[in-house]
Design a protein around this motif. Structure first.
Motif, PDB file in Angstrom:
ATOM      1  N   LEU A  41     -31.341-106.666-142.552  1.00  0.00           N
ATOM      2  CA  LEU A  41     -31.256-106.291-141.137  1.00  0.00           C
ATOM      3  C   LEU A  41     -30.021-105.423-140.978  1.00  0.00           C
ATOM      4  CD1 LEU A  41     -31.917-106.389-138.130  1.00  0.00           C
ATOM      5  CD2 LEU A  41     -30.828-108.646-138.018  1.00  0.00           C
ATOM      6  N   ALA A  42     -30.224-104.126-140.754  1.00  0.00           N
ATOM      7  CA  ALA A  42     -29.121-103.169-140.716  1.00  0.00           C
ATOM      8  C   ALA A  42     -29.130-102.396-139.404  1.00  0.00           C
ATOM      9  CB  ALA A  42     -29.223-102.199-141.890  1.00  0.00           C
ATOM     10  N   HIS A  43     -28.079-101.586-139.209  1.00  0.00           N
ATOM     11  CA  HIS A  43     -27.961-100.808-137.973  1.00  0.00           C
ATOM     12  C   HIS A  43     -28.910 -99.615-137.999  1.00  0.00           C
ATOM     13  CE1 HIS A  43     -26.182 -98.751-134.535  1.00  0.00           C
ATOM     14  NE2 HIS A  43     -25.518 -99.866-134.273  1.00  0.00           N
ATOM     15  N   LYS A  44     -29.477 -99.351-136.846  1.00  0.00           N
ATOM     16  CA  LYS A  44     -30.451 -98.267-136.718  1.00  0.00           C
ATOM     17  C   LYS A  44     -29.732 -96.932-136.556  1.00  0.00           C
ATOM     18  CE  LYS A  44     -34.722 -97.174-134.222  1.00  0.00           C
ATOM     19  NZ  LYS A  44     -35.603 -97.551-133.097  1.00  0.00           N
ATOM     20  N   SER A  45     -29.085 -96.497-137.619  1.00  0.00           N
ATOM     21  CA  SER A  45     -28.334 -95.233-137.592  1.00  0.00           C
ATOM     22  C   SER A  45     -27.923 -94.900-139.025  1.00  0.00           C
ATOM     23  CB  SER A  45     -27.087 -95.350-136.704  1.00  0.00           C
ATOM     24  OG  SER A  45     -26.208 -96.335-137.229  1.00  0.00           O
ATOM     25  N   GLY A  46     -27.400 -93.682-139.216  1.00  0.00           N
ATOM     26  CA  GLY A  46     -26.787 -93.289-140.479  1.00  0.00           C
ATOM     27  C   GLY A  46     -27.677 -93.452-141.697  1.00  0.00           C
ATOM     28  N   GLY A  47     -27.028 -93.748-142.841  1.00  0.00           N
ATOM     29  CA  GLY A  47     -27.727 -93.888-144.108  1.00  0.00           C
ATOM     30  C   GLY A  47     -28.806 -94.954-144.127  1.00  0.00           C
ATOM     31  N   PRO A  48     -28.547 -96.158-143.552  1.00  0.00           N
ATOM     32  CA  PRO A  48     -29.600 -97.178-143.555  1.00  0.00           C
ATOM     33  C   PRO A  48     -30.902 -96.693-142.938  1.00  0.00           C
ATOM     34  CG  PRO A  48     -27.511 -98.165-142.956  1.00  0.00           C
ATOM     35  CD  PRO A  48     -27.268 -96.687-143.037  1.00  0.00           C
ATOM     36  N   GLN A  49     -30.807 -95.978-141.827  1.00  0.00           N
ATOM     37  CA  GLN A  49     -32.012 -95.501-141.147  1.00  0.00           C
ATOM     38  C   GLN A  49     -32.671 -94.342-141.892  1.00  0.00           C
ATOM     39  OE1 GLN A  49     -31.354 -93.734-137.293  1.00  0.00           O
ATOM     40  NE2 GLN A  49     -33.448 -94.115-136.617  1.00  0.00           N
ATOM     41  N   LEU A  50     -31.865 -93.433-142.457  1.00  0.00           N
ATOM     42  CA  LEU A  50     -32.412 -92.212-143.052  1.00  0.00           C
ATOM     43  C   LEU A  50     -32.809 -92.367-144.514  1.00  0.00           C
ATOM     44  CD1 LEU A  50     -29.953 -89.550-141.561  1.00  0.00           C
ATOM     45  CD2 LEU A  50     -32.275 -90.082-140.805  1.00  0.00           C
ATOM     46  N   ASP A  51     -32.088 -93.210-145.261  1.00  0.00           N
ATOM     47  CA  ASP A  51     -32.268 -93.240-146.716  1.00  0.00           C
ATOM     48  C   ASP A  51     -32.703 -94.579-147.296  1.00  0.00           C
ATOM     49  OD1 ASP A  51     -31.466 -90.526-147.274  1.00  0.00           O
ATOM     50  OD2 ASP A  51     -29.415 -91.115-146.842  1.00  0.00           O
ATOM     51  N   ILE A  52     -32.319 -95.680-146.678  1.00  0.00           N
ATOM     52  CA  ILE A  52     -32.453 -96.973-147.360  1.00  0.00           C
ATOM     53  C   ILE A  52     -33.575 -97.828-146.783  1.00  0.00           C
ATOM     54  CG2 ILE A  52     -31.254 -99.069-148.069  1.00  0.00           C
ATOM     55  CD1 ILE A  52     -28.627 -97.545-147.848  1.00  0.00           C
ATOM     56  N   VAL A  53     -33.449 -98.219-145.520  1.00  0.00           N
ATOM     57  CA  VAL A  53     -34.449 -99.111-144.914  1.00  0.00           C
ATOM     58  C   VAL A  53     -35.588 -98.256-144.379  1.00  0.00           C
ATOM     59  CG1 VAL A  53     -34.793-101.066-143.362  1.00  0.00           C
ATOM     60  CG2 VAL A  53     -32.531-100.635-144.316  1.00  0.00           C
ATOM     61  N   VAL A  54     -36.306 -97.658-145.314  1.00  0.00           N
ATOM     62  CA  VAL A  54     -37.430 -96.775-144.996  1.00  0.00           C
ATOM     63  C   VAL A  54     -38.671 -97.321-145.696  1.00  0.00           C
ATOM     64  CG1 VAL A  54     -35.967 -94.744-144.669  1.00  0.00           C
ATOM     65  CG2 VAL A  54     -36.851 -95.273-146.944  1.00  0.00           C
ATOM     66  N   PRO A  55     -39.860 -96.994-145.210  1.00  0.00           N
ATOM     67  CA  PRO A  55     -41.080 -97.516-145.843  1.00  0.00           C
ATOM     68  C   PRO A  55     -41.164 -97.125-147.316  1.00  0.00           C
ATOM     69  CG  PRO A  55     -41.593 -96.559-143.699  1.00  0.00           C
ATOM     70  CD  PRO A  55     -40.157 -96.208-143.991  1.00  0.00           C
ATOM     71  N   PHE A  56     -41.690 -98.042-148.112  1.00  0.00           N
ATOM     72  CA  PHE A  56     -41.896 -97.800-149.533  1.00  0.00           C
ATOM     73  C   PHE A  56     -43.370 -97.996-149.841  1.00  0.00           C
ATOM     74  CE2 PHE A  56     -42.227 -99.499-153.906  1.00  0.00           C
ATOM     75  CZ  PHE A  56     -41.744 -98.401-154.603  1.00  0.00           C
ATOM     76  N   GLU A  57     -44.018 -96.905-150.255  1.00  0.00           N
ATOM     77  CA  GLU A  57     -45.456 -96.921-150.528  1.00  0.00           C
ATOM     78  C   GLU A  57     -46.223 -97.521-149.354  1.00  0.00           C
ATOM     79  OE1 GLU A  57     -46.066 -98.881-154.243  1.00  0.00           O
ATOM     80  OE2 GLU A  57     -45.180 -97.257-155.429  1.00  0.00           O
ATOM     81  N   GLY A  58     -45.777 -97.150-148.164  1.00  0.00           N
ATOM     82  CA  GLY A  58     -46.452 -97.583-146.946  1.00  0.00           C
ATOM     83  C   GLY A  58     -46.094 -98.970-146.470  1.00  0.00           C
ATOM     84  N   GLY A  59     -45.232 -99.677-147.188  1.00  0.00           N
ATOM     85  CA  GLY A  59     -44.876-101.037-146.821  1.00  0.00           C
ATOM     86  C   GLY A  59     -43.491-101.140-146.218  1.00  0.00           C
ATOM     87  N   GLN A  60     -43.271-102.143-145.390  1.00  0.00           N
ATOM     88  CA  GLN A  60     -41.989-102.362-144.722  1.00  0.00           C
ATOM     89  C   GLN A  60     -40.952-102.870-145.716  1.00  0.00           C
ATOM     90  OE1 GLN A  60     -42.268-105.097-141.456  1.00  0.00           O
ATOM     91  NE2 GLN A  60     -40.159-104.760-140.744  1.00  0.00           N
ATOM     92  N   THR A  61     -39.719-102.396-145.585  1.00  0.00           N
ATOM     93  CA  THR A  61     -38.654-102.822-146.497  1.00  0.00           C
ATOM     94  C   THR A  61     -37.520-103.564-145.783  1.00  0.00           C
ATOM     95  OG1 THR A  61     -37.530-100.683-146.265  1.00  0.00           O
ATOM     96  CG2 THR A  61     -39.080-100.928-148.103  1.00  0.00           C
TER      97      THR A  61
END
Length: 496
Positions: free
Chosen positions: A415-435
């Motif tokens: 559970l990370a902040h909705k901004s910066g690197g977490p939003q753009l690079d890390i906590v992004v869908p992987f093969e269509g699945g939630q991460t």
């Protein structure tokens, strides 16, 4: 003679006097400029003579990293040691130096700390240059105009570093951009930089323009139209000089898409800029078991990050308080949840901040459910992560977030902040699945924690598996390959 005539006569005499003084003043300015240029050339000649003498003595070139807090134990330090390890493995005939301000320890103790905290062992020793005036970049020294004070202080600290040791290639690995012109133009070095976080960004300007209170924009500024306008001008001037200093870098590496966007707009050197994601110890957490956690009697929420103001541990505690208030006593109630804050303290200011956070826990009545673990060894960190259900991160505009990646590698629901690197690079869908999950304030964090805990264990397990598989792109091996590829043109300029 009338008053008017007398005034005209005085003005004529003043004009003649100024005209007579003009040539001497111009001559004096030219003389001062010439003296200054000769002084700079003399200093440059002296520094390069020192480097040439050292090269003749050692018989090989030297790469130096400027990292005054190399013993701090944070994500930036992990980048430093992984970068040196990768270069040492590739280039066996090059010496490596680290400029540090950690005076209370020896070089071997620093290397032992890297092994203990990050599980990193260098192929061969490095030389440490200990700087005596690290206080000049401490934020506590500048209660006002902190960014300006630290920037000027970094120039003096960089001068100390340069006069102590003149390298062939200089890498700023901690964000002290104003040292780059010093090493390039006075030291005659090739220079590069790894940017974790821009000293000033357009987001910071927006915060001040919109008069939003933040940790770096106190209420008395945000509530004043005059002070806000003054701070905008101050930030704009600082951004201009920051861009000029950064643009002299021969090589620019940034750690995320968010940082890339800001550095491109400030430094304006797209041909020399590339993204090199920081190395995350993914493999060290892959042996943490991935299984359903429905039989857990107590769910642990773990936070990993240095106790710095921008990490916003206060938000973690207040959101956790809201979650506890909504839970009933007994089974599945207050006793079934705890918050574990894990991080490093760089100095007394960080330790004082921990005391304030402990006081906040007492004030909110959650001290019995919040644990603080400071400067823990790697094995203890891994054990706490293995026991946790949720990985928590609250920094606004986090440039990347190594702790986030490590939590995902360990199979935690992040559970990370909705901004910066977490939003753009890390906590992004992987093969269509939630991460993972993202939030941006106290209420949304509390709601996200409740939502995660309310998920069926099988659904949580599916998200955890997706998260673990998605972070392979942030492994040490990927960093080594990308970092060496970015450094290769610069390393090729070193004469052996």
């Amino acid at each position: 003679m009338s008053v008017h005539d007398q005034l005209v006569l005085c003005l004529c005499e003043l004009t003649r006097l100024l005209w007579k003084l003009l040539l001497p003043l111009l001559f004096l300015c030219v003389l001062l400029i010439a003296v200054l240029v000769l002084l700079v050339l003399a200093v440059r000649f002296w520094l390069q003579s020192s480097r040439n003498a050292r090269r003749a003595r050692d018989g090989r070139p030297t790469v130096a990293f400027f990292h005054p807090y190399c013993n701090a134990g944070g994500g930036g330090e992990r980048v430093l040691w992984c970068a040196i390890r990768a270069l040492q493995r590739r280039y066996v005939d090059i010496n490596f130096v680290v400029y540090t301000g950690d005076l209370g320890v020896t070089g071997q103790q620093i290397l032992d700390g890297a092994r203990r905290r990050f599980n990193i062992v260098l192929p061969r020793p490095v030389q440490f240059v200990f700087l005596r005036h690290r206080l000049l970049v401490e934020p506590g020294l500048f209660p006002h105009f902190t960014l300006l004070g630290q920037s000027v202080g970094s120039v003096f600290l960089g001068w100390e570093a340069l006069t102590e040791f003149v390298p062939d290639l200089y890498i700023d690995s901690m964000g002290y951009t104003f040292t780059l012109p010093l090493f390039r133009y006075l030291g005659g070095c090739r220079v590069g930089s790894y940017v974790h976080y821009p000293t000033i960004s357009t987001d910071m300007l927006s915060v001040v323009r919109e008069r939003n209170p933040r940790f770096n924009n106190p209420d008395y500024v945000s509530n004043s139209l005059f002070l806000s306008a003054f701070k905008v001008v101050y930030y704009c001037l600082l951004a201009m000089f920051y861009g000029m200093a950064g643009s002299c870098s021969d090589l620019i590496m940034v750690n995320s898409s968010w940082t890339l966007n800001h550095i491109l707009s400030l430094w304006r050197a797209p041909n020399r800029t590339s993204v090199v994601y920081p190395p995350c110890d993914v493999s060290a957490f892959l042996d943490v078991p991935l299984e359903e956690d429905g039989d857990k009697k107590c769910h642990s929420i773990v936070s990993i990050g240095q106790f710095r103001p921008e990490k916003d541990h206060r938000l973690q505690i207040t959101a956790f308080k809201k979650v506890l208030d909504r839970r009933r006593e007994g089974a599945g109630g207050r006793e079934a949840l705890k918050l574990v804050l894990i991080g490093g303290c760089r100095n007394q200011e960080d330790e004082d901040r921990v005391l304030m956070l402990r006081g906040l826990c007492q004030e909110l009545g959650v001290a019995d459910r919040v644990q603080f673990k400071l400067n823990v060894p790697f094995e203890e960190l891994k054990r706490e992560m293995g026991e946790a259900t949720i990985g928590l991160h609250t920094m606004w505009n986090e440039h990347f977030g190594i702790g986030i990646v490590e939590c995902m590698a360990a199979g935690k629901v992040i559970l990370a902040h909705k901004s910066g690197g977490p939003q753009l690079d890390i906590v992004v869908p992987f093969e269509g699945g939630q991460t993972g999950f993202l939030a941006d304030d106290e209420d949304s964090y509390a709601e996200a924690i409740e939502r995660i805990l309310a998920l069926p264990p099988a659904s949580r397990l599916h998200i955890r598996r997706n998260a673990r598989q998605s972070v392979a792109r942030f492994s040490d091996q990927e960093f080594d390959a990308c970092f060496l590829a970015a450094m290769e043109p610069l390393m090729g300029t070193l004469e052996r």
